[in-house]
Scaffold this motif. Structure first.
Motif, PDB file in Angstrom:
ATOM      1  N   PHE A  76       1.056  -1.056   0.009  1.00  0.00           N
ATOM      2  CA  PHE A  76       0.306   0.384  -0.269  1.00  0.00           C
ATOM      3  C   PHE A  76       0.866   1.097  -0.147  1.00  0.00           C
ATOM      4  O   PHE A  76       2.001   1.574   0.897  1.00  0.00           O
ATOM      5  CB  PHE A  76      -0.817   0.478   0.879  1.00  0.00           C
ATOM      6  N   PRO A  77       0.581   2.274  -0.542  1.00  0.00           N
ATOM      7  CA  PRO A  77       1.190   3.471  -0.290  1.00  0.00           C
ATOM      8  C   PRO A  77       1.358   4.002   1.070  1.00  0.00           C
ATOM      9  O   PRO A  77       0.788   3.683   1.965  1.00  0.00           O
ATOM     10  CB  PRO A  77       0.682   4.669  -0.784  1.00  0.00           C
ATOM     11  N   SER A  78       2.547   4.732   1.286  1.00  0.00           N
ATOM     12  CA  SER A  78       2.864   5.656   1.925  1.00  0.00           C
ATOM     13  C   SER A  78       1.888   6.232   2.603  1.00  0.00           C
ATOM     14  O   SER A  78       1.601   7.225   1.756  1.00  0.00           O
ATOM     15  CB  SER A  78       4.684   5.798   2.608  1.00  0.00           C
ATOM     16  N   GLY A  79       2.161   6.686   4.216  1.00  0.00           N
ATOM     17  CA  GLY A  79       1.416   7.876   4.560  1.00  0.00           C
ATOM     18  C   GLY A  79       0.498   7.399   4.768  1.00  0.00           C
ATOM     19  O   GLY A  79      -1.207   8.195   5.494  1.00  0.00           O
ATOM     20  N   THR A  85      -6.737  -4.838   3.291  1.00  0.00           N
ATOM     21  CA  THR A  85      -6.675  -6.213   2.185  1.00  0.00           C
ATOM     22  C   THR A  85      -5.634  -7.197   1.990  1.00  0.00           C
ATOM     23  O   THR A  85      -4.294  -6.911   3.004  1.00  0.00           O
ATOM     24  CB  THR A  85      -7.190  -5.257   1.084  1.00  0.00           C
ATOM     25  N   SER A  86      -5.633  -7.984   1.326  1.00  0.00           N
ATOM     26  CA  SER A  86      -4.411  -8.703   0.943  1.00  0.00           C
ATOM     27  C   SER A  86      -3.557  -8.748  -0.611  1.00  0.00           C
ATOM     28  O   SER A  86      -4.287  -8.640  -0.986  1.00  0.00           O
ATOM     29  CB  SER A  86      -3.952 -10.435   1.633  1.00  0.00           C
ATOM     30  N   ASN A  87      -2.605  -8.832  -0.959  1.00  0.00           N
ATOM     31  CA  ASN A  87      -2.235  -9.311  -2.270  1.00  0.00           C
ATOM     32  C   ASN A  87      -1.104 -10.949  -2.413  1.00  0.00           C
ATOM     33  O   ASN A  87      -1.658 -10.490  -3.589  1.00  0.00           O
ATOM     34  CB  ASN A  87      -0.408  -8.341  -2.361  1.00  0.00           C
ATOM     35  N   VAL A  88      -0.522 -11.113  -1.595  1.00  0.00           N
ATOM     36  CA  VAL A  88       0.043 -12.233  -1.586  1.00  0.00           C
ATOM     37  C   VAL A  88      -0.848 -12.973   0.294  1.00  0.00           C
ATOM     38  O   VAL A  88      -0.611 -12.224   0.639  1.00  0.00           O
ATOM     39  CB  VAL A  88       1.715 -12.302  -1.550  1.00  0.00           C
ATOM     40  N   ASN A  89      -1.650 -14.152  -0.218  1.00  0.00           N
ATOM     41  CA  ASN A  89      -1.701 -15.233   0.348  1.00  0.00           C
ATOM     42  C   ASN A  89      -0.468 -15.968   0.539  1.00  0.00           C
ATOM     43  O   ASN A  89      -0.654 -16.809  -0.800  1.00  0.00           O
ATOM     44  CB  ASN A  89      -3.198 -16.063   0.874  1.00  0.00           C
ATOM     45  N   PHE A  90      -0.291 -16.893   1.625  1.00  0.00           N
ATOM     46  CA  PHE A  90       0.590 -17.987   1.754  1.00  0.00           C
ATOM     47  C   PHE A  90       0.638 -18.708   2.930  1.00  0.00           C
ATOM     48  O   PHE A  90       0.146 -18.919   4.251  1.00  0.00           O
ATOM     49  CB  PHE A  90       1.925 -17.398   1.347  1.00  0.00           C
ATOM     50  N   VAL A 102      -0.066  -0.433  -7.451  1.00  0.00           N
ATOM     51  CA  VAL A 102      -0.313  -0.121  -6.346  1.00  0.00           C
ATOM     52  C   VAL A 102       0.704   1.731  -6.606  1.00  0.00           C
ATOM     53  O   VAL A 102       1.326   1.764  -7.037  1.00  0.00           O
ATOM     54  CB  VAL A 102       0.453  -0.670  -4.998  1.00  0.00           C
ATOM     55  N   PRO A 103      -0.610   2.722  -6.006  1.00  0.00           N
ATOM     56  CA  PRO A 103      -0.542   3.848  -5.790  1.00  0.00           C
ATOM     57  C   PRO A 103       1.126   4.250  -4.831  1.00  0.00           C
ATOM     58  O   PRO A 103       1.473   3.161  -4.427  1.00  0.00           O
ATOM     59  CB  PRO A 103      -1.583   4.417  -5.605  1.00  0.00           C
ATOM     60  N   VAL A 104       1.981   5.400  -5.566  1.00  0.00           N
ATOM     61  CA  VAL A 104       3.012   6.123  -4.751  1.00  0.00           C
ATOM     62  C   VAL A 104       2.503   7.026  -4.010  1.00  0.00           C
ATOM     63  O   VAL A 104       1.977   7.641  -3.680  1.00  0.00           O
ATOM     64  CB  VAL A 104       3.686   6.051  -6.351  1.00  0.00           C
ATOM     65  N   GLY A 105       3.062   6.931  -2.711  1.00  0.00           N
ATOM     66  CA  GLY A 105       2.636   7.912  -1.811  1.00  0.00           C
ATOM     67  C   GLY A 105       3.418   8.866  -2.233  1.00  0.00           C
ATOM     68  O   GLY A 105       4.635   8.852  -2.985  1.00  0.00           O
TER      69      GLY A 105
END
Length: 268
Positions: A76-79, A85-90, A102-105
């Motif tokens: 997720f973006p900084s700030g 939510t999740s992006n990778v599950n293991f 992903v957006p950049v902060g």
């Protein structure tokens, strides 16, 4: 849901050669060692290593390896606080990757959070960025199968051999394309390994007259597998300077490869 594309989008896409920004096993991009559970680290993205200071978002491939127990990663973006939510599950001991946009902060950084309770190593490869200077727009197409090495009627047919590669001439078919949006799948895997996708440095005519130079796989991965597993992942594959994309089998065993196309980044 993480975003959407419109005809009036202010940020275009620029593909890059896959570049490793983070590898906690080596201390690349962050401190060395597995990321503790319920903790996060930040990564400077904009204004570094070819990513412009004005980048609004980045396209990544995020891999987790060596987790001690089940969990998930959130990018997720900084700030901002980490979203639910999740992006990778293991699972415990699993190596698994997933594509992330992903957006950049505002400070040019992103954060990666280990949502599990136990440590895990994290790898982040960047494959492109979105910025006002970007020249490519996303165009969805009707999904089509470009390659299935299990199909004897296709060329090449038969499994992809150990440490070998095959290429596809996407850009030869669409010379204004800068990247292809694909789903890559490996199946009938003979042993553990990973797939690397990158633009080819050769032109098609060099292959035709046998003057090409064998490409070298970059230090990046698109998906990881173990013996007998079927594993897919999305990849935004740069077509490079010559419109050719390489698919490297980075394992000591045969594997079948399936490539489905469902989008193109095309110059405005």
């Amino acid at each position: 849901m993480t975003g959407y594309f419109t005809r009036s989008s202010a940020s275009g896409y620029t593909p890059t050669d896959p570049t490793r920004f983070v590898d906690t096993r080596e201390g690349l991009g962050t401190s060395r060692g597995p990321v503790p559970g319920q903790s996060q680290f930040g990564v400077q993205i904009a204004g570094t290593r070819g990513i412009p200071a004005g980048a609004k978002a980045v396209a990544l491939n995020v891999t987790v390896t060596g987790p001690r127990a089940a969990g998930h990663l959130t990018v997720f973006p900084s700030g901002q606080a980490a979203p639910n939510t999740s992006n990778v599950n293991f699972g415990g001991g699993q190596t698994i990757a997933n594509a992330v946009i992903v957006p950049v902060g505002a400070d040019g950084r992103i954060n990666v959070r280990n949502g599990g309770w136990d440590p895990a190593d994290v790898i982040v490869d960047i494959v492109g960025h979105y910025s006002p200077d970007g020249v490519s727009a996303y165009i969805p197409i009707r999904p089509k199968r470009d390659l299935d090495t299990r199909d004897p009627a296709q060329w090449p047919s038969g499994p992809l051999k150990p440490y070998r590669y095959i290429f596809s001439t996407f850009g030869e078919e669409d010379p204004t394309a800068t990247a292809m949006v694909l789903n890559t799948t490996v199946t009938n895997t003979g042993g553990a390994g990973h797939l690397t996708v990158a633009p080819d440095p050769n032109a098609l005519w060099q292959y035709e007259n046998k003057t090409h130079t064998p490409p070298v796989a970059p230090n990046s991965s698109t998906l990881n597998w173990t013996a007998g597993k079927t594993v897919p992942n999305l990849v935004q594959a740069s077509t490079g300077n010559h419109g050719i994309v390489d698919f490297f089998n980075r394992s000591g065993n045969n594997t079948d490869l399936i490539i489905d196309i469902f989008g193109i980044y095309d110059r405005h």
